[in-house]
Write a protein that holds these residues in place. Structure first.
Motif, mmCIF file in Angstrom:
data_model
loop_
_atom_site.group_PDB
_atom_site.id
_atom_site.type_symbol
_atom_site.label_atom_id
_atom_site.label_comp_id
_atom_site.label_asym_id
_atom_site.label_seq_id
_atom_site.Cartn_x
_atom_site.Cartn_y
_atom_site.Cartn_z
ATOM 1 N N SER A 67 -36.953 -20.939 -9.432
ATOM 2 C CA SER A 67 -36.011 -21.511 -8.462
ATOM 3 C C SER A 67 -35.753 -22.992 -8.742
ATOM 4 C CB SER A 67 -36.533 -21.321 -7.041
ATOM 5 O OG SER A 67 -36.638 -19.951 -6.741
ATOM 6 N N VAL B 162 -33.533 -23.030 -12.061
ATOM 7 C CA VAL B 162 -32.167 -22.573 -11.806
ATOM 8 C C VAL B 162 -31.454 -23.546 -10.868
ATOM 9 C CG1 VAL B 162 -30.799 -20.724 -10.751
ATOM 10 C CG2 VAL B 162 -32.655 -20.162 -12.315
ATOM 11 N N GLY B 163 -32.161 -24.094 -9.888
ATOM 12 C CA GLY B 163 -31.552 -25.088 -9.002
ATOM 13 C C GLY B 163 -31.087 -26.318 -9.759
ATOM 14 N N LEU C 243 -27.991 -25.389 -11.628
ATOM 15 C CA LEU C 243 -26.848 -25.326 -10.713
ATOM 16 C C LEU C 243 -26.290 -26.716 -10.432
ATOM 17 C CD1 LEU C 243 -28.021 -22.611 -8.165
ATOM 18 C CD2 LEU C 243 -26.146 -22.425 -9.810
ATOM 19 N N VAL D 204 -24.417 -27.925 -13.586
ATOM 20 C CA VAL D 204 -23.122 -27.260 -13.767
ATOM 21 C C VAL D 204 -22.129 -27.745 -12.717
ATOM 22 C CG1 VAL D 204 -21.955 -25.023 -13.602
ATOM 23 C CG2 VAL D 204 -24.034 -25.251 -14.962
ATOM 24 N N ALA D 205 -22.574 -27.869 -11.478
ATOM 25 C CA ALA D 205 -21.682 -28.351 -10.417
ATOM 26 C C ALA D 205 -21.215 -29.775 -10.710
ATOM 27 C CB ALA D 205 -22.379 -28.279 -9.063
ATOM 28 N N TRP E 299 -17.203 -21.637 -9.354
ATOM 29 C CA TRP E 299 -18.016 -20.626 -8.659
ATOM 30 C C TRP E 299 -18.480 -19.547 -9.629
ATOM 31 C CZ3 TRP E 299 -20.041 -21.995 -4.379
ATOM 32 C CH2 TRP E 299 -19.386 -22.893 -3.548
ATOM 33 N N TYR F 163 -19.003 -20.001 -12.858
ATOM 34 C CA TYR F 163 -20.051 -20.624 -13.674
ATOM 35 C C TYR F 163 -21.387 -20.660 -12.921
ATOM 36 C CZ TYR F 163 -16.687 -22.319 -17.158
ATOM 37 O OH TYR F 163 -15.747 -22.420 -18.138
ATOM 38 N N LEU F 164 -21.331 -20.981 -11.638
ATOM 39 C CA LEU F 164 -22.564 -21.031 -10.844
ATOM 40 C C LEU F 164 -23.196 -19.651 -10.737
ATOM 41 C CD1 LEU F 164 -21.486 -23.518 -8.025
ATOM 42 C CD2 LEU F 164 -22.825 -23.996 -10.070
ATOM 43 N N VAL G 2 -24.917 -18.909 -13.990
ATOM 44 C CA VAL G 2 -26.174 -19.659 -14.089
ATOM 45 C C VAL G 2 -27.283 -18.953 -13.317
ATOM 46 C CG1 VAL G 2 -27.324 -21.795 -13.366
ATOM 47 C CG2 VAL G 2 -25.159 -21.905 -14.580
ATOM 48 N N VAL G 3 -26.981 -18.500 -12.112
ATOM 49 C CA VAL G 3 -27.998 -17.801 -11.312
ATOM 50 C C VAL G 3 -28.398 -16.502 -11.986
ATOM 51 C CG1 VAL G 3 -28.420 -16.619 -9.125
ATOM 52 C CG2 VAL G 3 -27.337 -18.857 -9.128
#
Length: 159
Positions: free
Chosen positions: A33, A36-37, A40, A43-44, A62, A64-65, A68-69
């Motif tokens: 987490s 990945v966070g 995120l 990427v954002a 969205w 892309y996010l 990533v998850v």
């Protein structure tokens, strides 16, 4: 009792550090987490902020996010979880938790650098920096479960 424990003397078997399934899953979830966070956020910031600043449509961010998850947890499940299990198994005789935490930083950093290099990202030592995020997340996950370890010496002691 693990396979091969019977071949070792009781004195050797009684000094093992073991993570139960709950602690292993907890450490994996924390580490994954965090990693990945962080991805995120990157990427954002890398795609969403410039699109918002330019006033263009940022709907693709969205997607892309989501990628990533999906891939972040997938890669972590396929590669990081088995690596963590093997590393935890190899570190069972070591009682010092800080050695575990250091190994959980070093080994995943180098393993993912090697994996990324084999997959074509390159062998440059500078690429150790982004892969160190994997090692840092793994070390934090291992640190989070340091109090959840079971010592076989406490289980073997008569009550």
């Amino acid at each position: 009792m693990a396979l091969g424990d019977a071949a070792q003397p009781q004195a050797v078997r009684s000094h093992r550090v073991v993570l139960d399934a709950y602690a292993f899953i907890k450490g994996w979830l924390i580490a994954t987490s965090l990693w990945v966070g962080l991805l995120l956020l990157l990427v954002a910031a890398g795609y969403g902020v410039p699109a918002a600043r330019d006033g263009t449509d940022a709907g693709y961010v969205w997607g892309y996010l989501g990628i990533v998850v999906f891939y972040g947890f997938g890669v972590s499940l396929v590669f990081a979880a088995p690596l963590a299990w093997v590393l935890a198994y190899l570190l069972r005789p070591v009682r010092n938790q800080w050695i575990h935490i250091g190994a959980f930083f070093t080994v995943p950093t180098l393993a993912f650098w090697l994996l990324g290099s084999v997959l074509g990202l390159g062998w440059q030592p500078l690429l150790l920096i982004p892969w160190a995020t994997v090692g840092a997340a793994a070390a934090i996950g291992r640190w989070a479960v340091r109090n959840d370890v079971l010592s076989s010496a406490s289980a073997a002691a008569p009550g």
